[in-house]
Design an enzyme around this catalytic site. Structure first.
Site, PDB file in Angstrom:
ATOM      1  N   ALA A  20       2.601   6.344  -0.243  1.00 22.58           N
ATOM      2  CA  ALA A  20       3.657   5.909   0.692  1.00 22.58           C
ATOM      3  C   ALA A  20       3.135   4.699   1.478  1.00 22.58           C
ATOM      4  CB  ALA A  20       4.088   7.047   1.605  1.00 22.58           C
ATOM      5  N   HIS A  37       2.364   1.298   3.325  1.00 20.93           N
ATOM      6  CA  HIS A  37       3.114   0.409   4.213  1.00 20.93           C
ATOM      7  C   HIS A  37       2.200  -0.738   4.632  1.00 20.93           C
ATOM      8  CE1 HIS A  37       0.788   2.496   7.226  1.00 20.93           C
ATOM      9  NE2 HIS A  37       1.365   3.646   6.926  1.00 20.93           N
ATOM     10  N   GLY A  66       0.428  -1.184   7.136  1.00 21.63           N
ATOM     11  CA  GLY A  66      -0.877  -0.753   7.659  1.00 21.63           C
ATOM     12  C   GLY A  66      -1.879  -0.606   6.522  1.00 21.63           C
ATOM     13  N   HIS A  67      -1.443  -0.003   5.420  1.00 17.31           N
ATOM     14  CA  HIS A  67      -2.327   0.099   4.243  1.00 17.31           C
ATOM     15  C   HIS A  67      -2.610  -1.296   3.670  1.00 17.31           C
ATOM     16  CE1 HIS A  67      -0.275   4.164   4.065  1.00 17.31           C
ATOM     17  NE2 HIS A  67      -1.543   4.504   4.071  1.00 17.31           N
TER      18      HIS A  67
END
Ligand code: PAF
Length: 289
Positions: free
Chosen positions: A40, A42, A44-45
């Site tokens: 999942a 986003h 941030g990743h």
């Protein structure tokens, strides 16, 4: 004119079992970086992957929803699983290899009998509300470090206690890897990016802004000391009746008792509807110098 080098998406190799991972890992030029995720993905990743790309010759991303770190009443079943979209993010961020193992590949003999024991700092904050959580996290992180054999690994400050626990494990168990913390990525309105934001309805998303607003209020009160920080943050949370607070605590940067002055960390966990969110910020306590 010489411009910035063009960044081209790179289709990563995707492997689901340990032998295939090992064979590719053996041929990877170093230094090798790993970014561990539960998918999942986003922005941030993406920030973690970008830092990894900037530091290392080879980048591995792992995608594995780790059953060991979910309590019986938690969201293992409904945790978002979005592999095709995750692979697009990995391609954009020029990941070389994605290791997306099955549960059987990670735990071939079922639930492991031997697990990493997180110690006293794993019992506070998240550990107090999610028994077994850090043991599950550190056990899978340790396994993924052994399997991917990186020189450097990147963890987000969003899961601040997790970052501290991983650092402690790496030190205490003499693991030969550098752990780099990466600042939280926020939406323009302050909401910290999280895979669990996907659970929030539009109304709940507005309510969830109370967490970052409380942290900002706490940061602003820093010069008046720790009690003032906590009072300011807790007031913001108390004013929003639909936020169900698990904790709003101040610690030193290593999660020990807060100092009288100097660097500290303010951490919040709260439920908005059925979604549990965490967030934190650095605070400086005492008079500004
Ligand atoms: O932060 C996460 O996504 C997970 O806790 C991690 C580190 C990938 C371990 O499952």
């Amino acid at each position: 004119m010489i411009g910035a080098p063009e960044i081209r998406p790179r289709t990563p190799e995707v492997v689901r079992d340990r032998d295939a991972l090992s064979a590719i890992r053996d041929r990877m030029p170093g230094p090798v970086a790993v970014v561990m995720t539960m998918g999942a993905l986003h922005d941030g990743h993406a920030a973690l992957l970008r830092q990894a790309r900037a530091r290392a010759a080879s980048v591995i991303a792992t995608i594995f929803v780790n059953p060991l770190q979910f309590g019986p009443a938690e969201d293992l079943g409904r945790y978002p699983r979005t592999l095709p979209a995750d692979l697009d993010v990995c391609a954009r961020e020029q990941v070389d290899l994605v290791f997306a193992p099955t549960v059987e590949a990670m735990y071939p003999t079922g639930q492991p009998e031997v697990r990493v024991q997180p110690g006293p700092r794993g019992e506070i904050l998240e550990g107090a509300f999610r028994p077994g959580f850090f043991s599950g996290v550190l056990t899978v992180v340790s396994k993924l470090l052994h399997l991917t054999r990186p020189d450097v690994t990147f963890f987000g400050e969003k899961d601040y206690q997790q970052l501290m626990m991983v650092r402690q494990m790496v030190t205490d168990l003499s693991m030969d890897v550098e752990v780099v913390g990466v600042p939280i990525v926020r939406e323009p309105d302050g909401l910290a990016l999280s895979s669990r934001n996907a659970y929030l309805s539009a109304d709940e998303r507005k309510v969830a802004l109370a967490l970052s607003a409380a942290l900002k209020a706490g940061v602003r009160a820093g010069s008046a000391g720790g009690d003032a920080v906590l009072a300011a943050a807790r007031k913001v949370l108390a004013d929003v009746s639909t936020v169900d607070v698990d904790y709003c605590e101040l610690t030193d940067p290593a999660l020990g008792p807060p100092p009288q002055s100097g660097p500290a960390r303010l951490l919040i966990a709260a439920k908005v509807g059925s979604t549990r969110l965490i967030d934190n910020m650095a605070v400086t306590l005492g008079p500004e110098r």
